[in-house]
Scaffold this motif. Structure first.
Motif, short mmCIF file in Angstrom:
data_model
loop_
_atom_site.label_atom_id
_atom_site.label_comp_id
_atom_site.label_asym_id
_atom_site.label_seq_id
_atom_site.Cartn_x
_atom_site.Cartn_y
_atom_site.Cartn_z
N GLY A 197 0.83 -1.00 -0.09
CA GLY A 197 -0.18 -0.13 0.07
C GLY A 197 0.87 1.13 -0.04
O GLY A 197 0.23 2.29 0.32
N GLY A 198 2.13 1.02 -0.45
CA GLY A 198 2.98 2.18 -0.22
C GLY A 198 2.72 3.53 -1.16
O GLY A 198 2.71 4.96 -0.82
N GLU A 199 1.85 3.09 -2.15
CA GLU A 199 1.39 4.10 -3.30
C GLU A 199 0.26 5.06 -2.60
O GLU A 199 0.28 6.04 -2.64
N GLY A 200 -0.72 4.21 -1.94
CA GLY A 200 -1.49 5.19 -1.24
C GLY A 200 -1.05 6.06 -0.06
O GLY A 200 -1.37 7.26 0.06
N GLN A 201 -0.11 5.43 0.64
CA GLN A 201 0.64 6.13 1.81
C GLN A 201 1.29 7.30 1.45
O GLN A 201 1.42 8.40 1.79
N SER A 228 -6.24 2.17 -3.83
CA SER A 228 -6.87 2.90 -4.79
C SER A 228 -8.00 3.89 -4.10
O SER A 228 -8.02 4.98 -4.40
N ALA A 229 -8.21 3.33 -2.92
CA ALA A 229 -8.98 4.13 -1.72
C ALA A 229 -8.32 5.64 -1.67
O ALA A 229 -8.78 6.70 -1.66
N ALA A 230 -7.08 5.47 -1.22
CA ALA A 230 -6.36 6.73 -1.14
C ALA A 230 -6.05 7.57 -2.26
O ALA A 230 -6.26 8.94 -2.33
N ILE A 231 -5.92 7.16 -3.40
CA ILE A 231 -5.60 7.87 -4.48
C ILE A 231 -7.02 8.61 -4.93
O ILE A 231 -6.95 9.64 -5.24
N TYR A 232 -7.93 7.82 -5.09
CA TYR A 232 -9.39 8.51 -5.28
C TYR A 232 -9.76 9.57 -4.28
O TYR A 232 -10.22 10.64 -4.49
N GLY A 259 -8.32 -4.97 -13.20
CA GLY A 259 -8.00 -6.19 -12.50
C GLY A 259 -7.98 -6.54 -11.14
O GLY A 259 -8.37 -7.39 -10.40
N TYR A 260 -7.51 -5.28 -10.71
CA TYR A 260 -7.46 -5.36 -9.12
C TYR A 260 -8.88 -5.10 -8.51
O TYR A 260 -9.33 -5.69 -7.47
N ILE A 261 -10.00 -4.48 -9.09
CA ILE A 261 -11.23 -4.53 -8.75
C ILE A 261 -11.81 -5.99 -8.92
O ILE A 261 -12.32 -6.44 -8.10
N SER A 305 -16.13 6.33 -5.86
CA SER A 305 -15.32 5.38 -6.35
C SER A 305 -14.59 4.56 -5.28
O SER A 305 -13.86 3.58 -5.26
N ILE A 306 -14.37 5.29 -4.02
CA ILE A 306 -13.65 4.71 -2.67
C ILE A 306 -14.46 3.77 -2.24
O ILE A 306 -13.90 2.82 -1.92
N PHE A 307 -15.86 3.77 -2.35
CA PHE A 307 -16.62 2.81 -1.45
C PHE A 307 -16.33 1.44 -1.90
O PHE A 307 -16.37 0.66 -0.67
N PRO A 308 -16.31 0.82 -2.92
CA PRO A 308 -16.05 -0.48 -3.45
C PRO A 308 -14.52 -1.12 -2.53
O PRO A 308 -14.81 -2.01 -1.93
N TYR A 309 -13.78 -0.11 -2.69
CA TYR A 309 -12.80 -0.66 -2.09
C TYR A 309 -12.72 -0.74 -0.58
O TYR A 309 -12.26 -1.68 0.04
#
Lengths: 514, 359, 308
Positions: free
Chosen positions: B82-86, B148-152, C236-238, C281-285
């Motif tokens: 998760g380094g990218e998000g951090q 992904s959550a952090a990037i969004y 792919g990650y999704i 978009s955050i919610f699914p993750y």
């Protein structure tokens, strides 16, 4: 009895790295007999049977089943020839049902494609009926008892059409009642279905109870094959052990103790196992300084959980453990160690060492923050550490490797010496020792026994668990027997015979306790 | 023994790199370029001028920090993907604090921004770390999700609440005070003073992992957690803290990007920098010194590759190909060695089974 | 109210289906490897390469089905590649997955440049990129909502629905499925039954490669008919998250993918009323993480219950 040969081993040897597990074994098994293969841990029984089941390919020699030589060793060929094996560690898929496990690999189909749930259940039902082994076909294997799981294993081999059935230590995990049931099943299928049974065990009374013939293995060799009727447990034991002459006398002195205080006091202890089921149920005992208290019992009667609880590696649900006057309730292993406890665990590979780390690292663990080995508990003095490792490995005679060798590549005996060396050099007043010599060679065994005795003589309080009765008799000052997590009796080694003590290990109780 | 093991590893690494470059050359030749010319341009692009070398060094320091962040967590047996998000959150936090503190002394503001970056990255790593340690929730998957959550989330902030009102800036947060920015060491290069901080961090990580008692305890935790617990090592705590440290380092990488180059948070603050660094760490099997050296090599390839594309129109994505081929080779090597070990272990296991003490 | 109807209408559901389909296909592949005990995050790269091969196949042969053949062939090769490394060389599946994703990115970008001379996005020079056919049945049009929803989708949308059923049948209703699951859960039990767990793992990675590549094909030839760099864009990650979310059970995974697609489509529409799509978009993750925690928590609780 007809003595038609059904399985024949000819000069079979099996060389593992560093260990000759089977050495020139020749053996004939007769059709329709119950053949018991006995020997101590590491004698080569399981290896020989794994060869028959195609799990191992022998280094030399040949195996013939029903007159046909085994061309390549694989379970599928063995199954084809009618061999079935119930492994010590069950080969069951936990999330599948009983029926699904039984037909695994040979599933019934409908319309040539789909798994036939009804037929699978019907197959199981008919097997259950035919052999009288009751199980619920729809139950998930993960949810049923170990005894039932074993039944599933047996039914599975029967479904695969086995008429030669290998049972590897089948009773190790069973209650006496379950054992009786298993034996009656064995008798019945031999009689009614002309099956041939090979049973691996190291419990001699079982040999006497169930087998027609018995083969004794020691150190990879088959030392003797007898008709069970011609021998008794004592004769078998001496053939099996054969080491009374080998092991020298231990130096047992009067321990150096200033007081005779209790070092470990366990009262009404309750501990659960990994599945959350009760394993230790209300156990109380006391270990004094300068004594070795041995715990005798069949494996799986709560010993492992007891030791882990006392060492701070498992929490207990009820009762208490007091070490050197302090309760260890809620403590972790590090805190218990700080009270002056060292611990030789039962499974060295998973718990006792870090296999990829080298000997040095494994010896220094727990001492790395001592001033001798670190500055301000932070900077490791690598040189002092290596110096110490060299000293210790010389002192404890750790052979076959330098201090930079990964511990995982050492032999069992030397690996165990690493564990013992580390733990004993903490110089703690309390030692918890579990299976100290399991799977180690005689030389290492003798050395480790003497080290344990030296600790006792120096005044340590030692709690010893072992599956090896001889070891317990040799070392212990007092013995307690456990059964299903409770103590069933207390003895001194010179007041009870090994044959008699097994009565207590299987649930019998001393009159006074009953 | 140890030396021999390292030597054999270095040898296989060398072969893998050489083979990957030869393959890269073949690909160049097949696509109608001169491999010699390509590699020459690449080398010149990476080291030909002072500016090129500076860019290489800057790239290497980013890779190196990310690699070390992976390594420090892996050392204690926890895998931080998760380094990218951090990194994003660290960048965002520091940019936000930086913009708030406009006008204050850099001596107060910059340390606060550093702290903000470390906190943001560290706390964001703490979550999966905690789930792993307390509940055994697979940290590989949770950290991928949290990336992904952090990037969004950062994208939301950049385009929403924190969008700058400044004209001429399409997307980004408010600018930080130029006085807070790291100054460039070589003109028109991306090498800034942050390289010194990076060097200090690298040194600390190396010391921690290789020379300290804590590093020793972390190593044992990573190798055999049960053994560590049995030995009285506070393995859960160590694993959690190494994860937090890993996250803090990633947060700092984000901060260095902002305070070195961009001057405000922008969405393209990183293009999978962490994954590149993670691959470097994997190739070098989490050895800190190896990671530092390999980062230089990968950094040179990436900077040189861009120059190669510019001057000979050989696509720089060739570099990515070569890099991944190196990883495949190394993974295969590791696998073949592991297969040998597995064979040995299998025999050992069979032996143990026979002795009745198999797990 | 008018705003609500611009957001929640039939188009939303249509978009949901469109965005979900590649994820569904990829997730079906990914769940196969999950059942045999492999954590394959390389599906992202497999999808990307699949998209590229489909476009190349379709462009070179001017036919969409050649595009599919290309994608499937390359996908199978990728599955084999992954399998050889993970099963034979026993490489770390995670390292191989990450490396595969990097490799895919490098390879597609490089080949796009060298084979077509274009970069960024591919526009077929002669404009003869053949896209997937759309299927419709007239009689469905008479049904109000369903007609709009079920008609005029590309071939692979319907294929993906069929595949959900096929995968479910395969895994839970055929002997092969039992072997697949056994090889993931307790490989020794399958081996002692005389079947090879490795074969099952190879089979799963082949299927995974094929389906992931098909997902890519749908991405490239479905509604866009183009290839662009990094066009898989974390789908792919999704898909991987969906497998976790749906606990590797095809219908549940399908629903999870639809949920992801719905949130994605909803996010796009919410943008029009000023709500950031990034936020939705955050919610699914986060949902996936919570799901994982929930799964662990439930097993723990069940264990405790069993003990009592």
């Amino acid at each position: 009895m007809a003595s038609e040969t059904i399985v024949s081993f000819r000069n079979v040897s099996m060389q593992f790295p560093g260990v000759l597990a089977n050495h020139d074994v020749s053996l004939d098994i007769h059709k329709g007999e119950v053949f018991a293969l006995v020997g101590e841990n590491g004698a080569g029984k399981s290896t020989l049977m794994n060869i028959l089941y195609g799990m191992n390919t022998p280094t030399s020699g040949e195996v013939t089943i029903k007159g046909q030589k085994m061309t390549h060793f694989s379970p599928s060929q063995a199954i084809e020839r009618g061999v079935g094996m119930v492994h010590q560690h069950f080969m069951l898929v936990p999330s599948f049902t009983v029926a699904q496990n039984i037909v695994l690999g040979r599933e019934p189909k409908h319309r040539g494609l789909f798994y036939d749930f009804h037929k699978a259940k019907a197959i199981t039902d008919s097997l259950v009926e035919e052999y009288g082994l009751t199980v619920d076909p729809a139950a998930k294997v993960a949810d049923i008892s170990v005894g039932l799981q074993q039944r599933v294993e047996i039914l599975k081999t029967l479904h695969r059409g086995a008429d030669i059935l290998i049972l590897d230590e089948p009773t190790a995990v069973l209650t006496p009642q379950e054992t009786d049931e298993l034996f009656s099943v064995i008798r019945r299928i031999v009689k009614e279905k002309q099956m041939t049974i090979i049973i691996i065990t190291h419990k001699l009374y079982e040999v006497m109870a169930i087998s027609d013939r018995v083969g004794v293995m020691r150190g990879g060799k088959l030392v003797s094959v007898e008709n069970t009727a011609d021998v008794n447990e004592r004769i078998l034991a001496s053939m099996m052990v054969g080491r009374d002459v080998l092991l020298g006398q231990l130096d047992r002195n009067d321990p150096i103790v200033t007081d005779n205080e209790a070092a470990i006091e366990i009262s009404d202890l309750h501990v659960t196992d990994n599945r959350g089921l009760p394993a230790v149920r209300g156990l109380s005992l006391t270990v004094h300084r300068g004594e070795i208290l041995g715990i005798a019992g069949i494996e799986g009667n709560g010993q492992s959980e007891l030791i882990e609880a006392v060492a701070g590696m498992r929490s207990f649900t009820k009762g208490n453990v007091v070490i050197n006057g302090k309760s260890i309730a809620g403590m972790n292993a590090g805190q218990v160690r700080a009270l002056g406890v060292a611990h030789v665990p039962e499974d060295r590979l998973s718990t006792g060492v870090s296999a990829p780390a080298d000997v040095t690292d494994n010896l220094i663990v727990g001492k790395e923050k001592l001033p001798r080995f670190s500055l301000f508990k932070t900077h490791m003095k690598k040189r002092a550490v290596r110096q110490y490792a060299r000293e210790i490995s010389e002192k404890f005679d750790i052979r076959g490797a330098g201090i930079d060798t990964a511990v995982g590549s050492l032999s069992g005996g030397n690996m165990q010496k690493v564990v013992v060396a580390r733990e004993f050099s903490f110089e703690t007043p309390v030692l918890i020792i579990s299976q100290p010599t399991r799977g180690v060679d005689i030389g290492a065994m003798e050395a480790i026994h003497q080290l344990i005795m030296d600790k006792r003589n120096a005044g340590c309080a030692i709690l010893l668990v072992s599956a090896d009765l001889d070891e317990l008799y040799r070392l212990s000052d007092r013995l307690v027997t456990v059964y299903e997590g409770r103590i069933t009796g207390e003895f001194t080694p010179d007041t009870i015979a090994k044959t008699e003590i097994s009565y207590y290990m299987t649930g019998g109780r001393k009159e006074a306790d009953a | 023994m140890k030396l021999r093991k390292n030597m054999s590893y270095l040898l296989s690494l060398f072969i893998a790199v050489a083979a990957a470059f030869i393959l890269g050359g073949v690909i160049m030749a097949l696509s109608g370029h001169d491999p010699i010319e390509g590699y020459t341009l690449m080398f010149q692009g990476a080291f030909g001028t002072q500016r090129a070398s500076a860019n290489t060094l800057a790239k290497a320091s980013t890779l190196c920090l990310c690699g070390l962040a992976t390594a420090i967590a892996a050392h204690a047996g926890i895998f931080n993907v998760g380094g990218e998000g951090q990194l994003y959150l660290g960048a965002m936090a520091s940019a936000w604090v930086g913009a708030r503190l406009t006008g204050t002394s850099p001596w107060i503001a910059v340390p606060l921004c550093l702290l903000a970056a470390m906190l943001a990255g560290g706390i964001y790593a703490w979550i999966p770390g905690m789930l792993k340690v307390k509940m055994k929730v697979n940290e590989v998957i949770t950290t991928i999700m949290l990336n992904s959550a952090a990037i969004y989330f950062c994208s939301f902030l950049t385009n929403g609440p924190l969008k700058t009102a400044e004209k001429g800036v399409s997307a980004g947060t408010d600018a930080i005070d130029p006085a807070f920015m790291f100054s460039r060491i070589v003109r028109r290069s991306s090498l800034t003073e942050s390289i010194f901080l990076a060097a200090i961090i690298a040194l600390v990580v190396w010391y921690l992992m290789k020379k300290s008692t804590t590093g020793f305890q972390m190593k044992l935790t990573g190798e055999n957690e049960r053994f560590a617990k049995y030995s009285g090592i506070k393995s859960s705590k160590l694993a959690l803290w190494s994860m937090v440290a890993s996250g803090a380092i990633c947060g700092l990488v984000g901060m260095f990007e902002i305070f070195g180059l961009h001057g405000r948070f922008i969405e393209s603050v990183s293009s999978e920098f962490y994954f590149d660094g993670m691959l470097v760490a994997m190739i070098m099997r989490y050895n800190p010194v190896g990671i530092i050296l390999m980062s230089l090599f990968f950094g040179a390839m990436e900077i040189g590759g861009a120059a190669m594309e510019l001057n000979a129109s050989i696509p720089s994505s060739l570099i990515v190909l070569i890099q991944s081929i190196i990883i495949f080779f190394m993974a295969a090597e590791q696998g073949i060695t592991a297969a040998f070990q597995a064979r040995r272990a299998r025999k050992k296991a069979a032996k143990a089974l026979q002795k009745g003490d198999a797990a | 109210m008018t705003e609500l109807s611009t957001i929640f209408n039939i188009g939303l559901l249509q978009n949901t289906l469109r965005t979900a389909t590649p994820v569904v296909l990829c997730a079906l592949g990914c769940l196969m490897t999950d059942h045999v005990g492999m954590t394959n995050i390389g599906v992202e790269g497999m999808m990307l390469i699949g998209a590229f091969s489909a476009v190349m196949g379709s462009w070179v042969c001017s036919s969409w089905w050649m595009g599919l053949v290309f994608a499937i062939t390359i996908g199978l090769l990728l599955g084999l590649f992954y399998g050889v490394f993970v099963i034979k060389f026993k490489s770390d599946e995670f390292i191989i997955g990450v490396a595969l994703n990097t490799f895919a990115m490098g390879l597609t970008t490089f080949l796009l440049r060298t084979l077509t001379g274009q970069s960024g996005t591919f526009h077929a020079p002669e404009g003869n990129l053949s896209t997937l056919p759309r299927l419709s049945a007239d009689w469905l049009n008479s049904i109000p909502i369903l007609g709009d929803l079920l008609n005029n989708n590309t071939l692979l949308v319907y294929v993906s629905w069929i595949l959900v059923l096929v995968c479910w049948l395969l895994i839970y209703h055929t002997p092969l499925g039992f072997w697949l699951r056994a090889s993931g859960e307790h490989p020794q039990s399958l081996r002692s039954a005389g079947r090879s767990p490795e074969k099952m793992q190879y089979l799963a990675s082949l299927i995974c490669g094929m389906l992931s590549a098909l997902a890519g094909a749908h991405l490239a030839l479905g509604y866009l008919s183009t290839f662009s760099e990094n066009m898989s864009n974390s789908r792919g990650y999704i898909a991987f998250a969906c497998v976790i979310f749906g606990r590797a059970n095809p219908p549940k995974v399908f629903l999870a993918a639809l949920l992801f697609g719905f949130i994605d489509a909803l996010g796009m529409r919410l943008q029009s009323v000023g709500i950031s799509s990034a936020l939705t978009s955050i919610f699914p993750y986060i949902g996936t993480v919570l799901m994982m925690v929930l799964v662990v928590w439930r097993t723990e609780r069940r264990k405790k219950k069993l003990a009592q």
